[in-house]
Structure formats: C-alpha cells, structure tokens
Enzyme design. Structure first.
Site, PDB file in Angstrom:
ATOM      1  N   CYS A   4       0.845  -1.199   0.000  1.00 20.28           N
ATOM      2  CA  CYS A   4       0.000   0.000   0.000  1.00 20.28           C
ATOM      3  C   CYS A   4       0.880   1.248   0.000  1.00 20.28           C
ATOM      4  CB  CYS A   4      -0.915  -0.016   1.228  1.00 20.28           C
ATOM      5  SG  CYS A   4      -1.753   1.557   1.504  1.00 20.28           S
ATOM      6  N   CYS A   7       0.586   3.302   3.206  1.00 24.04           N
ATOM      7  CA  CYS A   7       1.287   2.671   4.334  1.00 24.04           C
ATOM      8  C   CYS A   7       2.792   2.909   4.206  1.00 24.04           C
ATOM      9  CB  CYS A   7       0.979   1.178   4.403  1.00 24.04           C
ATOM     10  SG  CYS A   7      -0.678   0.818   5.036  1.00 24.04           S
ATOM     11  N   ASP A  30      -0.880  16.200  -1.797  1.00 25.25           N
ATOM     12  CA  ASP A  30      -1.144  15.282  -2.907  1.00 25.25           C
ATOM     13  C   ASP A  30      -0.072  15.496  -3.982  1.00 25.25           C
ATOM     14  OD1 ASP A  30      -3.996  13.758  -4.035  1.00 25.25           O
ATOM     15  OD2 ASP A  30      -2.395  14.224  -5.455  1.00 25.25           O
ATOM     16  N   HIS A  46      -4.820   0.909   8.439  1.00 22.80           N
ATOM     17  CA  HIS A  46      -5.116   0.574   7.045  1.00 22.80           C
ATOM     18  C   HIS A  46      -6.567   0.113   6.912  1.00 22.80           C
ATOM     19  CE1 HIS A  46      -4.212  -0.574   2.887  1.00 22.80           C
ATOM     20  NE2 HIS A  46      -5.095  -1.542   3.110  1.00 22.80           N
ATOM     21  N   ASN A  87     -13.224   9.499  -1.894  1.00 24.08           N
ATOM     22  CA  ASN A  87     -13.632   8.612  -2.975  1.00 24.08           C
ATOM     23  C   ASN A  87     -13.791   7.200  -2.427  1.00 24.08           C
ATOM     24  OD1 ASN A  87     -13.671  10.463  -5.153  1.00 24.08           O
ATOM     25  ND2 ASN A  87     -11.436  10.431  -5.218  1.00 24.08           N
ATOM     26  N   GLY A  93     -13.508   6.511  -8.829  1.00 23.98           N
ATOM     27  CA  GLY A  93     -12.133   6.651  -9.301  1.00 23.98           C
ATOM     28  C   GLY A  93     -11.100   6.478  -8.211  1.00 23.98           C
ATOM     29  N   HIS A  98      -6.577   2.808   0.500  1.00 23.45           N
ATOM     30  CA  HIS A  98      -6.331   3.119   1.915  1.00 23.45           C
ATOM     31  C   HIS A  98      -7.093   4.409   2.142  1.00 23.45           C
ATOM     32  CE1 HIS A  98      -3.246   3.392   5.452  1.00 23.45           C
ATOM     33  NE2 HIS A  98      -4.223   4.280   5.658  1.00 23.45           N
ATOM     34  N   HIS A 100      -8.702   7.839   2.575  1.00 22.71           N
ATOM     35  CA  HIS A 100      -8.042   9.146   2.692  1.00 22.71           C
ATOM     36  C   HIS A 100      -9.044  10.239   2.382  1.00 22.71           C
ATOM     37  CE1 HIS A 100      -7.438   7.477  -1.346  1.00 22.71           C
ATOM     38  NE2 HIS A 100      -7.567   8.727  -1.799  1.00 22.71           N
ATOM     39  N   HIS A 102      -9.457  13.923   0.876  1.00 18.20           N
ATOM     40  CA  HIS A 102      -8.876  15.010   0.081  1.00 18.20           C
ATOM     41  C   HIS A 102      -9.366  16.326   0.673  1.00 18.20           C
ATOM     42  CE1 HIS A 102      -7.728  12.585  -3.608  1.00 18.20           C
ATOM     43  NE2 HIS A 102      -8.623  11.771  -3.081  1.00 18.20           N
TER      44      HIS A 102
HETATM   45  P1  DGP Z   1      -8.001   8.681  -4.933  1.00 17.30           P
HETATM   46  O1  DGP Z   1      -8.322   8.779  -6.384  1.00 17.30           O
HETATM   47  O2  DGP Z   1      -9.103   9.252  -4.064  1.00 17.30           O
HETATM   48  O3  DGP Z   1      -7.572   7.279  -4.536  1.00 17.30           O
HETATM   49  O4  DGP Z   1      -6.760   9.631  -4.717  1.00 17.30           O
HETATM   50  C1  DGP Z   1      -5.448   9.187  -4.550  1.00 17.30           C
HETATM   51  C2  DGP Z   1      -4.580  10.414  -4.538  1.00 17.30           C
HETATM   52  O5  DGP Z   1      -3.310  10.031  -4.037  1.00 17.30           O
HETATM   53  C3  DGP Z   1      -4.332  11.036  -5.915  1.00 17.30           C
HETATM   54  O6  DGP Z   1      -4.875  12.357  -5.902  1.00 17.30           O
HETATM   55  C4  DGP Z   1      -2.829  11.081  -6.070  1.00 17.30           C
HETATM   56  C5  DGP Z   1      -2.311  10.786  -4.685  1.00 17.30           C
HETATM   57  N1  DGP Z   1      -1.111   9.975  -4.654  1.00 17.30           N
HETATM   58  C6  DGP Z   1      -0.937   8.768  -5.237  1.00 17.30           C
HETATM   59  N2  DGP Z   1       0.312   8.309  -4.985  1.00 17.30           N
HETATM   60  C7  DGP Z   1       0.922   9.247  -4.215  1.00 17.30           C
HETATM   61  C8  DGP Z   1       2.229   9.344  -3.651  1.00 17.30           C
HETATM   62  O7  DGP Z   1       3.079   8.465  -3.778  1.00 17.30           O
HETATM   63  N3  DGP Z   1       2.484  10.477  -2.942  1.00 17.30           N
HETATM   64  C9  DGP Z   1       1.561  11.463  -2.762  1.00 17.30           C
HETATM   65  N4  DGP Z   1       1.936  12.515  -2.048  1.00 17.30           N
HETATM   66  N5  DGP Z   1       0.324  11.398  -3.289  1.00 17.30           N
HETATM   67  C10 DGP Z   1       0.012  10.307  -4.014  1.00 17.30           C
END
Ligand code: DGP
Length: 114
Positions: A4, A7, A30, A46, A87, A93, A98, A100, A102
């Site tokens: 993950c 994680c 992000d 997790h 989401n 999408g 895990h 989260h 936004h």
């Molecule tokens: P979601 O689509 O809701 O699963 O959003 C996942 C978000 O996580 C997406 O906006 C990009 C962000 N993201 C993915 N990988 C990484 C990473 O390695 N580092 C950071 N800082 N953000 C990440």
C-alpha cells in the site's frame, strides 16, 4: 499493508511533504494537486475504503475531521472555505485503497457534483 502506497508513506519508505502527523493520522500534500491546496489526510490504520469503516473506527473518523479543522485553521485557509472529498470504489475513481480525505482549497472550486 506491504504494497500500500500510503502505508509506505506512513512508514517513511516513500517521501512526501508532510503537513501534520501524530500517532493516529498523517497529512501530506497530494503528488498530483487538483487545487492550490490539496492535502490528503490519512488515518494510519489501514482501512481500505469507506465501506470498511466499522463501529470501532467511529472515534478515529471523528478525529480525522478534528485534524482537518486544525490544519485548515493553522494553515490559514479555514476562513476562505475548502472542500473535503472521500472517494469510495470503482465509480468514484478511488486509486489508492487506503481510506483518505482530500482537502481542497486555495481558490474558488469548480461546480459541486452533489
Ligand atoms: P483517490 O483517487 O481518491 O484514490 O486519490 C489518490 C490520490 O493520491 C491522488 O490524488 C494522487 C495521490 N497519490 C498517489 N500516490 C501518491 C504518492 O506516492 N504520494 C503522494 N503525495 N500522493 C500520491
């Protein structure tokens, strides 16, 4: 969870710009921001999706909102307003499995979907 991404960020195996951290929650920028402010607030536990939240997580989820409140005030974007999005699953999408939150702000955000 071993594979993950979030994680790994929590364990500092992947770098991120950390905005806030304590024993229960981490918040970082992000990597692909959709607004001038785009912070991901992530419980360290997790939990894959919103559908996996159980009664045992009530305090944790409430705590996440307290931390969002705190970050918004401390980072100075509370007064202008912001949006919180979770989401869940395929049609939303959701990419990272895990849970989260936004936190988006720093400009007038686009039309609401709901
Ligand atoms: P979601 O689509 O809701 O699963 O959003 C996942 C978000 O996580 C997406 O906006 C990009 C962000 N993201 C993915 N990988 C990484 C990473 O390695 N580092 C950071 N800082 N953000 C990440």
């Amino acid at each position: 969870m071993e594979d993950c991404i979030f994680c790994k960020i929590i364990k500092k195996e992947i770098p991120s710009t950390i905005i806030y951290e304590d024993d229960k929650v981490i918040a970082f920028n992000d990597v692909n921001p959709a607004a001038p402010i785009h912070i991901l607030v992530v419980p360290k536990k997790h939990i894959e999706t919103l559908l996996d939240v159980s009664d045992q997580d009530n305090e944790l989820i409430s705590y996440v909102y307290q931390i969002i409140n705190k970050i918004a005030k401390e980072k100075g974007f509370a007064n202008n307003g912001f949006r919180v999005i979770v989401n869940c699953g395929k049609d939303s999408g959701q990419e990272v499995m895990h849970i989260h939150f936004h936190v988006l702000g720093g400009k007038k955000l686009g039309d609401k979907i709901v």
